[in-house]
Design a protein around this motif. Structure first.
Motif, short mmCIF file in Angstrom:
data_model
loop_
_atom_site.label_atom_id
_atom_site.label_comp_id
_atom_site.label_asym_id
_atom_site.label_seq_id
_atom_site.Cartn_x
_atom_site.Cartn_y
_atom_site.Cartn_z
N LEU A 31 0.80 -1.22 0.00
CA LEU A 31 0.00 0.00 0.00
C LEU A 31 0.83 1.27 0.00
O LEU A 31 0.29 2.37 -0.04
N LYS A 32 2.16 1.12 0.07
CA LYS A 32 2.99 2.32 0.07
C LYS A 32 3.05 2.90 -1.34
O LYS A 32 2.70 2.26 -2.32
N ASP A 33 3.53 4.14 -1.41
CA ASP A 33 3.70 4.80 -2.71
C ASP A 33 4.78 4.06 -3.48
O ASP A 33 5.92 3.99 -3.05
N ARG A 34 4.42 3.53 -4.64
CA ARG A 34 5.36 2.70 -5.39
C ARG A 34 6.00 3.46 -6.55
O ARG A 34 6.62 2.86 -7.42
N ASN A 35 5.86 4.77 -6.57
CA ASN A 35 6.41 5.54 -7.69
C ASN A 35 7.93 5.41 -7.77
O ASN A 35 8.50 5.39 -8.85
N ARG A 36 8.58 5.32 -6.62
CA ARG A 36 10.04 5.24 -6.61
C ARG A 36 10.53 3.85 -6.24
O ARG A 36 11.67 3.66 -5.89
N GLU A 37 9.64 2.91 -6.33
CA GLU A 37 10.00 1.56 -5.88
C GLU A 37 10.83 0.85 -6.92
O GLU A 37 10.63 0.98 -8.12
N ASP A 38 11.81 0.10 -6.45
CA ASP A 38 12.61 -0.75 -7.33
C ASP A 38 11.71 -1.83 -7.91
O ASP A 38 11.14 -2.61 -7.17
N PRO A 39 11.55 -1.91 -9.25
CA PRO A 39 10.62 -2.87 -9.84
C PRO A 39 11.01 -4.31 -9.59
O PRO A 39 10.20 -5.21 -9.70
N ILE A 40 12.28 -4.55 -9.24
CA ILE A 40 12.72 -5.94 -9.00
C ILE A 40 12.29 -6.39 -7.61
O ILE A 40 12.11 -7.56 -7.34
N SER A 41 12.13 -5.41 -6.71
CA SER A 41 11.80 -5.75 -5.33
C SER A 41 10.36 -6.20 -5.24
O SER A 41 9.44 -5.46 -5.54
N LEU A 42 10.15 -7.45 -4.83
CA LEU A 42 8.79 -8.00 -4.83
C LEU A 42 8.40 -8.59 -3.49
O LEU A 42 7.31 -9.08 -3.33
N SER A 43 9.29 -8.61 -2.54
CA SER A 43 9.00 -9.28 -1.27
C SER A 43 8.83 -8.26 -0.16
O SER A 43 9.59 -7.29 -0.07
N PRO A 44 7.83 -8.45 0.71
CA PRO A 44 7.64 -7.53 1.84
C PRO A 44 8.80 -7.53 2.81
O PRO A 44 8.93 -6.64 3.63
N ASP A 45 9.67 -8.56 2.74
CA ASP A 45 10.82 -8.60 3.63
C ASP A 45 11.73 -7.39 3.39
O ASP A 45 12.50 -7.00 4.25
N MET A 46 11.66 -6.81 2.20
CA MET A 46 12.54 -5.72 1.84
C MET A 46 11.97 -4.37 2.23
O MET A 46 12.62 -3.34 2.07
N SER A 47 10.71 -4.34 2.67
CA SER A 47 10.07 -3.07 2.99
C SER A 47 10.53 -2.58 4.35
O SER A 47 10.85 -3.37 5.23
N PRO A 48 10.55 -1.25 4.58
CA PRO A 48 10.97 -0.72 5.87
C PRO A 48 9.92 -1.02 6.93
O PRO A 48 8.75 -1.22 6.62
N PRO A 49 10.32 -1.07 8.19
CA PRO A 49 9.35 -1.33 9.26
C PRO A 49 8.34 -0.21 9.37
O PRO A 49 8.58 0.91 8.89
N ALA A 50 7.21 -0.50 10.00
CA ALA A 50 6.15 0.50 10.17
C ALA A 50 6.69 1.69 10.94
O ALA A 50 7.36 1.54 11.97
N GLU A 51 6.40 2.88 10.44
CA GLU A 51 6.87 4.08 11.09
C GLU A 51 5.89 4.53 12.15
O GLU A 51 4.71 4.21 12.11
N GLU A 52 6.39 5.30 13.11
CA GLU A 52 5.53 5.88 14.12
C GLU A 52 5.82 7.37 14.20
O GLU A 52 6.94 7.81 14.04
N GLU A 53 4.75 8.12 14.40
CA GLU A 53 4.91 9.56 14.55
C GLU A 53 4.39 9.97 15.92
O GLU A 53 3.43 9.41 16.43
N LYS A 54 5.05 10.98 16.45
CA LYS A 54 4.70 11.43 17.79
C LYS A 54 4.01 12.78 17.68
O LYS A 54 4.47 13.67 16.98
N THR A 55 2.89 12.92 18.35
CA THR A 55 2.19 14.19 18.40
C THR A 55 2.13 14.65 19.84
O THR A 55 2.60 13.96 20.76
N SER A 56 1.53 15.81 20.04
CA SER A 56 1.40 16.32 21.41
C SER A 56 0.48 15.46 22.24
O SER A 56 0.49 15.54 23.47
N GLU A 57 -0.33 14.62 21.59
CA GLU A 57 -1.31 13.82 22.32
C GLU A 57 -0.94 12.34 22.36
O GLU A 57 -1.74 11.51 22.74
N GLY A 58 0.25 12.00 21.87
CA GLY A 58 0.66 10.60 21.95
C GLY A 58 1.27 10.12 20.65
O GLY A 58 1.54 10.89 19.74
N THR A 59 1.50 8.81 20.58
CA THR A 59 2.14 8.20 19.43
C THR A 59 1.11 7.43 18.61
O THR A 59 0.24 6.78 19.15
#
Length: 650
Positions: free
Chosen positions: A429-457
């Motif tokens: 579901l990530k933006d695949r515009n810059r994705e390497d077309p050879i990369s086909l396995s989710p093992d290569m994807s970065p881990p889920a990111e977290e963002e911090k706000t004033s009200e929590g993570t």
């Protein structure tokens, strides 16, 4: 010299030529006027000619011996041509004798071909006979080779393989409209399978006959019949692979056949495919390649070619099914099964690359990647269809009783189950515009990111973004569905129930880490606001009947007006009771909280009003005590309509 020349044309046989040459050499050697060098040359010539005579005599004797050997070989080989039984069924001694005879024929052919023969008829005939016998023997060995492979095939029992059936593990998802219970609340438990294929190697052929198969193969190869041996092997093992797919209940279906399947049948076949792929690749193909190496490993990399040729059709049959599913209708209920197909194929990709590592396996490797890409696109299409289905879900009639709508249950359980596919969904579901077309396995994807706000993570991953979008679409749809109710109070009950359900589902599941505590707090505030608005809409008009208007002096209110006030209040209360006992709040805690909140507000106002005017009206005009009303309020929101005029209400 002239006399010598006159003799030469009359000489026809090799022996005569050699004898004449020796005679000339002796005659010349007797001349006294020759130099020492000339005499030495003539002496050497005489010696060589004598040697040629000896070789020629030995050659004649050797051909005679070869013919005798050939006769023995021919008798042994031809004796089996009239015998209907198989050599290897007659015991190891007979098999060994036959192999030795064939090997002798091979050696004899080589010996005849390497001699410096003048290709006389006798020699040509002998060589022809050897090749004929050898060809007959090779045909027989090809039959024996196939017979050994077929007769010693080991039974394949997939139920003994340590993979659980995905048919037992996968929840079945109905359509968005029809699902109305919590059947999807159980997460899908999927297998985590080791990629160490070696521990799953099984004997596809009785290991006791492997040396015999290897021996036959080696003999056929060094006799230049390797192609015939390989074709026999490929033919037998291709049939065995087809039988394996039959055992795994994988039918040969064209893409058109798959597209015509009803959902129930397709659902079952996809589950079988997921299970079959694991077993077929990690167990059967790994064992098949090992078997090929055991038999043909001494002949370089040809075993890789034979394995690929034998298994390619079966592998492409499985991949063809995956392709058919990927191009079919992308209904939301198919998403989980397509995800299972995607994940099992992505997980097996390293195994497939290892099995088909040579050039001839390139087409299988590329087909796997193409099907994997199509399945990934199908996942995204099905998820988009899921969002569209929520947005466009229209109900012609209001949901009975204001309870938790089927759509709300379905959506929240749907996304909760999708958390099991977190890595895959974040990758797809990530933006695949810059994705390497050879990369086909989710093992290569970065881990889920977290963002911090004033009200929590909160989770800022692609999957979390889409899940929150789904929840927002659902809330908009619920607002539209609430407008179908004519009663504003029931609108608030409906929205309170559904938003509370959403908040609780997130709070008590893996969704909490995705949506975040701030999202939960906002939904808690929203359903509490709907509860408050319900009280205002329902009980505001009812309790207004208990308010003293104008002069606060109760004595100024006539008894007639008081009686009318009591009567109107009781009628209004009874109408609320009759109507709202049919409404439902499924969550016991939420129902109790609203009942208590309502009771505090109503009973306090009623007691105050009755206490203020108790001296102005008789008890016969007090229809219900405060305790009665409090008990009646506990009957509300049970989903079963009642009436206070019904003596059997309890």
């Amino acid at each position: 010299m002239g006399d010598c020349r006159s003799v030469i044309p009359e000489l026809e046989r090799e022996e005569d030529l050699i004898a004449a040459a020796k005679h000339i050499a002796r005659a010349l050697g007797s001349k006294k006027n020759l130099t020492d060098d000339a005499k030495k040359i003539l002496a050497d010539l005489s010696t060589q000619l004598s040697s040629m005579t000896t070789v020629n005599e030995n050659k004649v004797e050797g051909i005679s011996e070869m013919e005798g050997r050939l006769n023995v070989i021919q008798e042994k080989i031809m004796s089996w041509e009239t015998d209907q039984s198989m050599i290897w069924d007659s015991g190891p001694d007979e098999a060994t004798d036959y192999l030795n005879a064939v090997d002798d024929a091979r050696k004899l052919a080589e010996q005849l071909e390497t001699l410096s023969l003048d290709k006389a008829d006798e020699e040509k005939e002998l060589l022809r006979r050897v090749h004929d016998i050898l060809q007959i023997a090779m045909v027989r060995l090809e039959e024996e080779f196939k017979h050994i492979l077929v007769q010693n095939r080991q039974p394949f029992e997939p139920e003994h393989v340590s993979f659980r059936s995905s048919e037992e593990d996968t929840a079945d998802f109905g359509s968005v409209i029809s699902l109305g219970d919590d059947s999807v609340e159980e997460s899908i438990n999927r297998d985590s399978v080791s990629r160490t294929s070696e521990e799953f190697i099984i004997d596809l052929v009785n290991p006791e006959v492997i040396p015999d198969l290897r021996c036959v193969a080696n003999l056929m190869f060094i006799s230049n019949y390797g192609h015939e041996c390989s074709q026999a092997y490929i033919s037998v093992r291709r049939d065995a692979l087809d039988e394996c797919l039959f055992i795994l209940e994988m039918e040969k279906l064209s893409i058109e056949d798959v597209l015509k399947l009803e959902w129930g049948s397709l659902n079952s076949k996809i589950k079988r495919w997921v299970r079959a792929m694991k077993i077929f690749v990690r167990v059967y193909l790994a064992s098949e390649k090992w078997l090929t190496e055991q038999i043909f490993g001494e002949h370089g990399t040809v075993n890789l070619v034979y394995f690929a040729e034998a298994s390619k059709a079966s592998m492409l049959q499985l991949l063809n099914f995956g392709e058919a599913v990927s191009i079919g209708p992308h209904k939301p209920e198919k998403l989980f099964l397509i995800l299972d197909m995607y994940e099992v194929l992505a997980d097996l990709l390293p195994d497939i690359d290892s099995l088909y590592s040579d050039e001839i396996g390139f087409c299988v490797r590329m087909e796997c990647r193409e099907v994997l890409g199509r399945l990934g696109n199908a996942v995204k299409a099905a998820f988009l269809e899921f969002e569209n289905a929520i947005a466009t879900s229209v109900s012609p009639n209001p949901f009975a009783g204001g309870g938790i709508h089927h759509l709300t249950r379905y959506v929240m359980n749907y996304v909760n189950t999708l958390t099991d596919y977190r890595d895959t969904l974040n990758f797809l579901l990530k933006d695949r515009n810059r994705e390497d077309p050879i990369s086909l396995s989710p093992d290569m994807s970065p881990p889920a990111e977290e963002e911090k706000t004033s009200e929590g993570t909160y989770d800022a991953s692609p999957m979390a973004f889409h899940f929150r979008s789904v929840a927002a679409i659902l809330e908009c749809n619920l607002d539209d569905k609430a407008k179908l109710y004519r009663d504003a109070s029931l609108q608030h009950i409906f929205l309170m129930n559904n938003i509370h359900y959403m908040a609780q589902k997130v709070k008590n599941s893996e969704l909490r880490h995705i949506f975040g505590d701030d999202w939960i707090r906002k939904r808690n505030w929203k359903f509490q606001q709907h509860a408050l608005n319900y009280e205002r809409a329902t009980w505001g008009p009812v309790l207004s009947l208990l308010k003293d208007e104008g002069n606060s002096n109760s004595d100024s209110i006539s008894k007639t007006l008081l009686k009318e006030r009591f009567r109107s209040f009781y009628l209004a209360f009874e109408e609320v009771y009759r109507t709202q006992t049919a409404w439902i709040i499924p969550d016991p805690e939420l129902r109790e909280d609203l009942q208590i909140s309502t009771s505090v507000r109503v009973i306090q106002a009623y007691r105050t009003f009755v206490g203020r005017h108790s001296n102005q009206v008789s008890d016969k005009h007090i229809k219900y005590s405060a305790d009665d009303l409090q008990n009646y309020l506990l009957d509300l929101f049970q989903g079963s309509q009642r009436s206070l005029h019904n003596p059997h209400r309890r």
